[in-house]
Design a protein around this motif. Structure first.
Motif, mmCIF file in Angstrom:
data_model
loop_
_atom_site.group_PDB
_atom_site.id
_atom_site.type_symbol
_atom_site.label_atom_id
_atom_site.label_comp_id
_atom_site.label_asym_id
_atom_site.label_seq_id
_atom_site.Cartn_x
_atom_site.Cartn_y
_atom_site.Cartn_z
ATOM 1 N N GLN A 125 -84.448 -57.637 -15.248
ATOM 2 C CA GLN A 125 -83.255 -57.662 -16.097
ATOM 3 C C GLN A 125 -83.374 -58.633 -17.262
ATOM 4 O O GLN A 125 -82.560 -58.623 -18.183
ATOM 5 C CB GLN A 125 -82.003 -57.998 -15.264
ATOM 6 C CG GLN A 125 -81.920 -59.433 -14.768
ATOM 7 C CD GLN A 125 -82.561 -59.629 -13.409
ATOM 8 O OE1 GLN A 125 -83.600 -59.059 -13.123
ATOM 9 N NE2 GLN A 125 -81.920 -60.456 -12.580
ATOM 10 N N TYR A 126 -84.425 -59.469 -17.247
ATOM 11 C CA TYR A 126 -84.620 -60.424 -18.338
ATOM 12 C C TYR A 126 -85.684 -59.953 -19.325
ATOM 13 O O TYR A 126 -86.047 -60.687 -20.245
ATOM 14 C CB TYR A 126 -85.006 -61.785 -17.756
ATOM 15 C CG TYR A 126 -84.028 -62.304 -16.736
ATOM 16 C CD1 TYR A 126 -82.735 -62.649 -17.114
ATOM 17 C CD2 TYR A 126 -84.388 -62.416 -15.396
ATOM 18 C CE1 TYR A 126 -81.822 -63.117 -16.168
ATOM 19 C CE2 TYR A 126 -83.495 -62.875 -14.453
ATOM 20 C CZ TYR A 126 -82.210 -63.224 -14.836
ATOM 21 O OH TYR A 126 -81.290 -63.671 -13.918
ATOM 22 N N GLY A 127 -86.186 -58.743 -19.121
ATOM 23 C CA GLY A 127 -87.185 -58.204 -20.031
ATOM 24 C C GLY A 127 -88.609 -58.589 -19.698
ATOM 25 O O GLY A 127 -89.520 -58.301 -20.472
ATOM 26 N N ASN A 128 -88.844 -59.234 -18.531
ATOM 27 C CA ASN A 128 -90.195 -59.628 -18.142
ATOM 28 C C ASN A 128 -90.945 -58.456 -17.526
ATOM 29 O O ASN A 128 -90.372 -57.651 -16.781
ATOM 30 C CB ASN A 128 -90.135 -60.775 -17.121
ATOM 31 C CG ASN A 128 -89.439 -62.002 -17.684
ATOM 32 O OD1 ASN A 128 -89.721 -62.424 -18.802
ATOM 33 N ND2 ASN A 128 -88.537 -62.583 -16.912
ATOM 34 N N ASP A 129 -92.233 -58.356 -17.832
ATOM 35 C CA ASP A 129 -93.069 -57.312 -17.259
ATOM 36 C C ASP A 129 -93.435 -57.702 -15.833
ATOM 37 O O ASP A 129 -94.141 -58.687 -15.603
ATOM 38 C CB ASP A 129 -94.333 -57.138 -18.111
ATOM 39 C CG ASP A 129 -95.145 -55.915 -17.700
ATOM 40 O OD1 ASP A 129 -95.914 -55.422 -18.547
ATOM 41 O OD2 ASP A 129 -95.024 -55.474 -16.532
ATOM 42 N N ILE A 130 -92.944 -56.965 -14.853
ATOM 43 C CA ILE A 130 -93.195 -57.277 -13.443
ATOM 44 C C ILE A 130 -93.988 -56.157 -12.781
ATOM 45 O O ILE A 130 -93.938 -55.986 -11.561
ATOM 46 C CB ILE A 130 -91.868 -57.513 -12.691
ATOM 47 C CG1 ILE A 130 -90.937 -56.290 -12.825
ATOM 48 C CG2 ILE A 130 -91.164 -58.760 -13.207
ATOM 49 C CD1 ILE A 130 -89.690 -56.379 -11.956
ATOM 50 N N THR A 131 -94.744 -55.407 -13.608
ATOM 51 C CA THR A 131 -95.486 -54.253 -13.098
ATOM 52 C C THR A 131 -96.406 -54.630 -11.950
ATOM 53 O O THR A 131 -96.458 -53.966 -10.915
ATOM 54 C CB THR A 131 -96.302 -53.606 -14.229
ATOM 55 O OG1 THR A 131 -95.442 -53.294 -15.319
ATOM 56 C CG2 THR A 131 -96.989 -52.339 -13.740
ATOM 57 N N ASN A 132 -97.142 -55.707 -12.119
ATOM 58 C CA ASN A 132 -98.147 -56.090 -11.124
ATOM 59 C C ASN A 132 -97.684 -57.219 -10.221
ATOM 60 O O ASN A 132 -98.478 -58.037 -9.764
ATOM 61 C CB ASN A 132 -99.445 -56.496 -11.839
ATOM 62 C CG ASN A 132 -100.035 -55.362 -12.644
ATOM 63 O OD1 ASN A 132 -100.023 -54.216 -12.215
ATOM 64 N ND2 ASN A 132 -100.543 -55.674 -13.834
ATOM 65 N N THR A 133 -96.392 -57.266 -9.932
ATOM 66 C CA THR A 133 -95.834 -58.270 -9.027
ATOM 67 C C THR A 133 -95.359 -57.596 -7.751
ATOM 68 O O THR A 133 -95.372 -56.365 -7.624
ATOM 69 C CB THR A 133 -94.651 -59.010 -9.682
ATOM 70 O OG1 THR A 133 -93.565 -58.075 -9.858
ATOM 71 C CG2 THR A 133 -95.052 -59.574 -11.046
ATOM 72 N N SER A 134 -94.905 -58.420 -6.811
ATOM 73 C CA SER A 134 -94.417 -57.864 -5.542
ATOM 74 C C SER A 134 -93.199 -56.981 -5.761
ATOM 75 O O SER A 134 -92.993 -55.998 -5.042
ATOM 76 C CB SER A 134 -94.073 -59.005 -4.575
ATOM 77 O OG SER A 134 -93.092 -59.873 -5.156
ATOM 78 N N LEU A 135 -92.363 -57.324 -6.766
ATOM 79 C CA LEU A 135 -91.204 -56.481 -7.060
ATOM 80 C C LEU A 135 -91.648 -55.105 -7.538
ATOM 81 O O LEU A 135 -91.068 -54.082 -7.181
ATOM 82 C CB LEU A 135 -90.319 -57.143 -8.120
ATOM 83 C CG LEU A 135 -89.455 -58.323 -7.667
ATOM 84 C CD1 LEU A 135 -88.748 -58.948 -8.864
ATOM 85 C CD2 LEU A 135 -88.430 -57.862 -6.641
ATOM 86 N N GLY A 136 -92.680 -55.109 -8.358
ATOM 87 C CA GLY A 136 -93.184 -53.842 -8.868
ATOM 88 C C GLY A 136 -93.790 -52.969 -7.786
ATOM 89 O O GLY A 136 -93.795 -51.735 -7.891
ATOM 90 N N ASN A 137 -94.270 -53.602 -6.721
ATOM 91 C CA ASN A 137 -94.884 -52.838 -5.635
ATOM 92 C C ASN A 137 -93.876 -52.003 -4.857
ATOM 93 O O ASN A 137 -94.263 -51.116 -4.080
ATOM 94 C CB ASN A 137 -95.607 -53.788 -4.675
ATOM 95 C CG ASN A 137 -96.823 -54.434 -5.325
ATOM 96 O OD1 ASN A 137 -97.401 -53.875 -6.256
ATOM 97 N ND2 ASN A 137 -97.215 -55.598 -4.833
ATOM 98 N N ASN A 138 -92.595 -52.306 -5.001
ATOM 99 C CA ASN A 138 -91.560 -51.544 -4.294
ATOM 100 C C ASN A 138 -91.248 -50.212 -4.988
ATOM 101 O O ASN A 138 -90.517 -49.386 -4.439
ATOM 102 C CB ASN A 138 -90.277 -52.357 -4.189
ATOM 103 C CG ASN A 138 -90.443 -53.565 -3.289
ATOM 104 O OD1 ASN A 138 -91.032 -53.470 -2.218
ATOM 105 N ND2 ASN A 138 -89.939 -54.713 -3.725
#
Length: 408
Positions: free
Chosen positions: A337-350
């Protein structure tokens, strides 16, 4: 023998006052069709720029020699000047129908072409420009579907609005300005009507509704409220949500919660009867009061907003699916929600992806589609890919064009 020099000298004097207008090689029907400062020699007509160009001296001189009558110069709309004695004579002194050439080119009879107004298009989207003013755009089309808006004067167009007001149109920009009788709420639904003096009518009334789509994901916005997205489509499958007033639709919930629709943002706001109702799914139904068209969707429990980072947006960044053998490749990105790229994070894995043609695997911002048995990717023009985050409930959908087969 008549002297060309006198024409040249007179032309020089006149050109110090104004330049003549270029003349198209088309049929002349009257004195007014001849531009001011044109020279008529027998059956030929010349602009003064042309006559004063030394490159044309031979042609002009031949015309002077062959001419058996006088030479005339049109100075203004009052008449001609005779070159022989510089006296002014009446408009009738030259028979316009005998002029056959213009600047050395044969004059051809023009075919009259007239445009007939057959359709007026009124854009239903209005832009508020003041406390009681707003603007909209419009187009006027002829029998060939050509835009002739700029050729139709404002005095030929009459406008009205479903709420009392005044409309003034500007053909040069294709814009209409509405001045309301009082302060105006832009969310108010209005219908604009434009009428040509010949009776052709155009209106901003919304298109016939053919269907709806309802996003089943709801977002909690208060202790008892949540929002969802909806869309309205016409028979051409065009999104007309913003043109359909909320008063034309009904929205009901299976648990009797109240729903308010906002067409400008394409959102519905649910006010639950209790906090316990927010924890259970409900069925929402939209209905068009004019056509009776309905659509329903089971809404999931609202996503609770927190300050912790979460999946807020899933984007399939590729427009084309690259194909090698029976596999297709594309790229994607996930943001919080802050515009950060989280593609390769644990959040992105969901986040999980699905496709209508096969199984999807993801890794480091790339997805690979393995076609199902019996599916030949080289024969498919497009594929649909959907993404879903199991925690935030954010979804995405993209249609990709299938690239030309790449040999492995």
């Amino acid at each position: 023998m008549k002297k060309f020099k006198s024409i040249m000298m007179m032309g020089f004097v006149l050109l110090t006052v104004t330049l003549s207008k270029p003349v198209m090689a088309m049929e002349l029907s009257s004195f007014t069709d001849v531009p001011n400062f044109s020279v008529v020699i027998g059956d030929s007509m010349y602009t003064l720029e042309y006559a004063n160009d030394l490159n044309n001296a031979g042609l002009i001189n031949d015309a002077v020699v062959k001419n058996k009558g006088d030479i005339f110069i049109k100075t203004d709309d009052s008449g001609w000047i005779k070159n022989s004695n510089s006296t002014q004579v009446s408009k009738d002194s030259v028979n316009i129908s005998t002029i056959r050439y213009n600047n050395g080119q044969e004059i051809v009879a023009s075919v009259p072409v007239t445009s007939k107004i057959t359709k007026i298009q009124v854009n239903p989207t209005i832009t508020k420009t003041g406390t009681n003013t707003a603007t909209f755009t419009y187009k006027i089309l002829d029998q060939n579907g050509l835009d002739i808006t700029k050729t139709i004067p404002a005095s030929d167009i009459y406008g009205s609005v479903s709420v009392g007001s005044i409309i003034v149109v500007d053909p040069t920009t294709g814009t209409g300005t509405i001045t309301f009788n009082s302060s105006f709420d832009i969310s108010t639904s209005i219908v604009i009507t434009l009428v040509n003096k010949n009776g052709v009518i155009g209106t901003s009334a919304p298109s016939k509704i053919a269907g709806f789509s309802i996003n089943q994901i709801t977002k909690k916005t208060g202790m008892y409220t949540a929002t969802f997205e909806y869309k309205v489509f016409n028979p051409a499958n065009e999104d007309i949500t913003k043109t359909v007033p909320a008063s034309q639709l009904t929205a009901t919930a299976s648990d009797k919660s109240s729903i308010v629709l906002d067409p400008l943002t394409s959102t519905g706001t649910i006010t639950y009867n209790s906090t316990s109702n927010m924890g259970t799914p409900m069925n929402i139904t939209l209905k068009d009061l004019l056509t009776g068209v309905t659509a329903s969707s089971v809404m999931v429990s609202p996503v609770i907003e927190t300050n912790a980072s979460k999946v807020d947006k899933i984007i399939v960044t590729s427009k084309v699916l690259a194909v090698i053998g029976n596999k297709g490749y594309a790229s994607f990105a996930i943001y919080d929600q802050y515009g950060n790229d989280i593609t390769n994070t644990s959040l992105g894995n969901n986040v999980t992806f699905q496709s209508n043609i096969g199984q999807v695997q993801i890794k480091n911002g790339s997805l690979t589609i393995t076609a199902n048995a019996g599916i030949d990717l080289s024969t498919i023009r497009s594929v649909v890919i959907t993404g879903f985050d199991s925690i935030s409930k954010v979804t995405t959908s993209a249609t990709l064009t299938v690239a030309t087969q790449v040999k492995s």
